[in-house]
Design a protein around this motif. Sequence first.
Motif, PDB file in Angstrom:
ATOM      1  N   ILE A  45       0.840  -1.225  -0.176  1.00  0.00           N
ATOM      2  CA  ILE A  45       0.002  -0.008   0.165  1.00  0.00           C
ATOM      3  C   ILE A  45       0.724   1.285  -0.057  1.00  0.00           C
ATOM      4  CG2 ILE A  45      -1.453   1.560   1.570  1.00  0.00           C
ATOM      5  CD1 ILE A  45      -3.016  -1.337   2.211  1.00  0.00           C
ATOM      6  N   ARG A  46       2.059   1.260   0.934  1.00  0.00           N
ATOM      7  CA  ARG A  46       2.699   2.629   0.824  1.00  0.00           C
ATOM      8  C   ARG A  46       3.423   2.775  -0.384  1.00  0.00           C
ATOM      9  NH1 ARG A  46       7.189   1.681   4.153  1.00  0.00           N
ATOM     10  NH2 ARG A  46       7.491   4.076   4.414  1.00  0.00           N
ATOM     11  N   GLU A  47       4.045   1.692  -1.091  1.00  0.00           N
ATOM     12  CA  GLU A  47       4.522   1.762  -2.439  1.00  0.00           C
ATOM     13  C   GLU A  47       3.647   2.118  -3.458  1.00  0.00           C
ATOM     14  OE1 GLU A  47       6.786  -1.506  -5.808  1.00  0.00           O
ATOM     15  OE2 GLU A  47       5.933  -1.974  -3.706  1.00  0.00           O
ATOM     16  N   LYS A  48       2.280   1.681  -3.435  1.00  0.00           N
ATOM     17  CA  LYS A  48       1.497   1.978  -4.722  1.00  0.00           C
ATOM     18  C   LYS A  48       0.342   3.076  -4.268  1.00  0.00           C
ATOM     19  CE  LYS A  48       1.979  -2.830  -6.569  1.00  0.00           C
ATOM     20  NZ  LYS A  48       2.927  -2.215  -7.546  1.00  0.00           N
ATOM     21  N   SER A  49       0.526   3.527  -3.270  1.00  0.00           N
ATOM     22  CA  SER A  49      -0.566   4.719  -2.684  1.00  0.00           C
ATOM     23  C   SER A  49      -0.640   5.921  -3.510  1.00  0.00           C
ATOM     24  CB  SER A  49       0.094   5.292  -1.258  1.00  0.00           C
ATOM     25  OG  SER A  49       0.969   5.809  -1.434  1.00  0.00           O
ATOM     26  N   LEU A  50       0.413   6.213  -4.273  1.00  0.00           N
ATOM     27  CA  LEU A  50       0.207   7.233  -5.241  1.00  0.00           C
ATOM     28  C   LEU A  50       0.204   6.972  -6.780  1.00  0.00           C
ATOM     29  CD1 LEU A  50       2.171  10.151  -3.209  1.00  0.00           C
ATOM     30  CD2 LEU A  50      -0.461  10.250  -3.919  1.00  0.00           C
ATOM     31  N   GLY A  51       0.052   5.678  -6.942  1.00  0.00           N
ATOM     32  CA  GLY A  51       0.516   5.347  -8.303  1.00  0.00           C
ATOM     33  C   GLY A  51      -0.941   5.176  -9.077  1.00  0.00           C
ATOM     34  N   ASN A  52      -1.010   3.801  -9.776  1.00  0.00           N
ATOM     35  CA  ASN A  52      -2.295   3.540 -10.376  1.00  0.00           C
ATOM     36  C   ASN A  52      -3.286   2.917  -9.646  1.00  0.00           C
ATOM     37  OD1 ASN A  52      -3.784   1.494 -12.261  1.00  0.00           O
ATOM     38  ND2 ASN A  52      -3.464   3.231 -13.514  1.00  0.00           N
ATOM     39  N   PHE A  53      -4.553   3.217  -9.343  1.00  0.00           N
ATOM     40  CA  PHE A  53      -5.451   2.509  -8.464  1.00  0.00           C
ATOM     41  C   PHE A  53      -5.603   1.193  -9.088  1.00  0.00           C
ATOM     42  CE2 PHE A  53      -9.955   1.040  -7.658  1.00  0.00           C
ATOM     43  CZ  PHE A  53      -9.727   1.007  -6.358  1.00  0.00           C
ATOM     44  N   ASP A  91      -3.610  -0.931 -10.492  1.00  0.00           N
ATOM     45  CA  ASP A  91      -2.249  -1.583  -9.931  1.00  0.00           C
ATOM     46  C   ASP A  91      -2.424  -2.018  -8.443  1.00  0.00           C
ATOM     47  OD1 ASP A  91      -1.138  -1.615 -12.624  1.00  0.00           O
ATOM     48  OD2 ASP A  91      -0.169   0.195 -11.928  1.00  0.00           O
ATOM     49  N   LEU A  92      -2.860  -0.839  -7.577  1.00  0.00           N
ATOM     50  CA  LEU A  92      -2.945  -1.042  -6.444  1.00  0.00           C
ATOM     51  C   LEU A  92      -4.073  -2.008  -5.990  1.00  0.00           C
ATOM     52  CD1 LEU A  92      -2.586  -0.185  -3.423  1.00  0.00           C
ATOM     53  CD2 LEU A  92      -4.276   1.387  -3.649  1.00  0.00           C
ATOM     54  N   LEU A  93      -5.243  -1.889  -6.696  1.00  0.00           N
ATOM     55  CA  LEU A  93      -6.268  -2.783  -6.464  1.00  0.00           C
ATOM     56  C   LEU A  93      -5.943  -4.461  -6.570  1.00  0.00           C
ATOM     57  CD1 LEU A  93      -9.480  -3.531  -5.969  1.00  0.00           C
ATOM     58  CD2 LEU A  93      -9.635  -3.047  -8.502  1.00  0.00           C
ATOM     59  N   LYS A  94      -5.294  -4.581  -7.598  1.00  0.00           N
ATOM     60  CA  LYS A  94      -4.843  -5.835  -8.040  1.00  0.00           C
ATOM     61  C   LYS A  94      -3.604  -6.402  -7.049  1.00  0.00           C
ATOM     62  CE  LYS A  94      -5.835  -5.460 -12.988  1.00  0.00           C
ATOM     63  NZ  LYS A  94      -5.394  -5.115 -14.354  1.00  0.00           N
ATOM     64  N   ALA A  95      -2.740  -5.753  -6.773  1.00  0.00           N
ATOM     65  CA  ALA A  95      -1.956  -6.036  -5.605  1.00  0.00           C
ATOM     66  C   ALA A  95      -2.527  -6.463  -4.373  1.00  0.00           C
ATOM     67  CB  ALA A  95      -0.631  -4.913  -5.547  1.00  0.00           C
ATOM     68  N   VAL A  96      -3.332  -5.556  -3.945  1.00  0.00           N
ATOM     69  CA  VAL A  96      -4.147  -5.913  -2.700  1.00  0.00           C
ATOM     70  C   VAL A  96      -4.964  -7.097  -2.708  1.00  0.00           C
ATOM     71  CG1 VAL A  96      -5.708  -4.895  -1.029  1.00  0.00           C
ATOM     72  CG2 VAL A  96      -3.995  -3.537  -1.751  1.00  0.00           C
ATOM     73  N   SER A  97      -5.815  -7.414  -3.814  1.00  0.00           N
ATOM     74  CA  SER A  97      -6.396  -8.572  -4.026  1.00  0.00           C
ATOM     75  C   SER A  97      -5.995  -9.773  -4.024  1.00  0.00           C
ATOM     76  CB  SER A  97      -7.263  -8.115  -5.370  1.00  0.00           C
ATOM     77  OG  SER A  97      -8.121  -7.109  -5.277  1.00  0.00           O
ATOM     78  N   GLN A  98      -4.323  -9.783  -4.462  1.00  0.00           N
ATOM     79  CA  GLN A  98      -3.851 -10.942  -4.326  1.00  0.00           C
ATOM     80  C   GLN A  98      -2.765 -11.005  -3.271  1.00  0.00           C
ATOM     81  OE1 GLN A  98      -1.624 -11.107  -8.243  1.00  0.00           O
ATOM     82  NE2 GLN A  98      -3.581 -11.418  -9.392  1.00  0.00           N
ATOM     83  N   LEU A 114     -11.437  -8.086 -12.021  1.00  0.00           N
ATOM     84  CA  LEU A 114     -11.065  -6.657 -11.719  1.00  0.00           C
ATOM     85  C   LEU A 114     -11.142  -5.567 -12.765  1.00  0.00           C
ATOM     86  CD1 LEU A 114      -8.240  -7.940  -9.250  1.00  0.00           C
ATOM     87  CD2 LEU A 114     -10.545  -7.066  -8.657  1.00  0.00           C
ATOM     88  N   ASN A 115     -10.549  -6.071 -14.023  1.00  0.00           N
ATOM     89  CA  ASN A 115     -10.467  -5.417 -15.226  1.00  0.00           C
ATOM     90  C   ASN A 115     -11.917  -4.864 -15.485  1.00  0.00           C
ATOM     91  OD1 ASN A 115      -7.875  -5.241 -15.369  1.00  0.00           O
ATOM     92  ND2 ASN A 115      -7.654  -7.050 -16.839  1.00  0.00           N
ATOM     93  N   ILE A 116     -12.683  -5.687 -15.238  1.00  0.00           N
ATOM     94  CA  ILE A 116     -14.286  -5.147 -15.926  1.00  0.00           C
ATOM     95  C   ILE A 116     -14.817  -4.392 -14.745  1.00  0.00           C
ATOM     96  CG2 ILE A 116     -16.546  -6.189 -15.923  1.00  0.00           C
ATOM     97  CD1 ILE A 116     -15.081  -8.846 -16.986  1.00  0.00           C
TER      98      ILE A 116
END
Length: 457
Positions: A129-137, A139-146, A233-235
């Motif tokens: 979360i800290r790494e991707k907090s200001l990136g692409n949502f 990417d963040l959603l997929k990383a958290v979901s996995q 997730l893409n949908i």
Amino acid sequence: MTISNLQKNKHLLLRAGFGANLSQIKNLDQVSLTEIWKKLATNDPLIPIQLKEAGPDFDYQQLSKMDAEMKKEIQKKNRRSNLEINLKFLNQMVHSEDQLREKMAFFWHGHFATRVVNSRFNLQLLNTIREKSLGNFGDLLKAVSQSPAMLQFLNNQQNKKGHPNENFAREVMELFTLGRGNYTEKDVQEGARAFTGWSFLPDGSFFERPRQHDFGPKTFLGKTGNFDGNDALNIILEQKGTAKFIVTKIYKFFVNEKINPGIIEHLSDQFYDSKYDIKKLMTEIFTSKWFYNEENIGAKIKSPIELMAGIMRTLPMQLEKPENLIVYQKLLGQMLLYPPNVAGWPSGNSWIDSSTLMLRLQIPQIWSGLRPLELEAKSDDDVEMGLKNNQMRNKGFKNPNIIIDWNLVESTFKNKSISDYLLQTKSSNEKIIEQFSDSSLKLKIINVMSTPEFQLC
């Protein structure tokens, strides 16, 4: 009412971070808003939070075969490590120069709420979360979901072909992306089928189990195909409702609990068109004229973590027992790594009741050694992370063991209007503060911090 440059600067630092630190206060009325934002928007490479001793790797099949003593030892190590993660995250909020990243991480920590025992999984999710907090949502959603923390917390290990578990799919849509009312029960069922087989290995690595995945066709949010979890997730990200849901939640957290529908629509369109660029969205918010309108200044109640971190940034302190801060988190109702449920923490007036308000007003006095802590945290070792037999019931805890550098604080505030620098709204207690401060700068600072207005940001 004219909003001064000082007030705007404080507003930005309180919302895009955890408030001004003592070095910033010195010239806060002179520096430009643009200059402050430029520094906030400059993000350094992430330094991941690391543990001295991580909890052990294990899966729950192994755990069921362990004897009671071994289980107890594993739980003890995890509690100790979770306590360390909690304090290191709080320390980042207080001391990091990268205030915007840590504030965004704090927001996402409540948005993607999990509560698991395994400290390795907690740490992995927090650093993601800290790494991707200001990136692409996306990417963040997929990383958290996995992440193993999320998959475990929402029971997706039990989501198998022929016996789908709908918990993960439901919460991904209801709480993380679309919001209630923007999907059907059929979408939940079909989404659950798409996520079948999503799991993780004992070390926390994401792992898809093909024998447990449902490879049949699914109709999900109006589309039909042989979808897997990534497709689902893409949908979800293709739905404009996802952008509006996220923008609305960000607006309520960073701007005002009372939303402005026109601004929400504008920001949602921009967020969707940018393909969910979080930093672009936050830049639009924090550099817009409407963000500095009178109705948005001092309009939010600080969460317990925001209150504590803000005091620690203003009053440089040494803590003999940093773990005592866990007690205050528990008493005030917001313990990092331990949200009340998958919806995360409440906000606004939910932070204030008869007991928490009194403690919130007294913290500056308690931490300054002027009064003892009168409250005692309820015994709950799961929440206390192993402190039950230590600080939680230690009589010596009434002494907070905090040393504040008052010489530095007083030299910084000398010849300044303390209320102007510490409050966002005019205090109705100015005369009382003067009366009880007895010409002491230290006491006046403590008394200003003990007003109801200091609870606002």
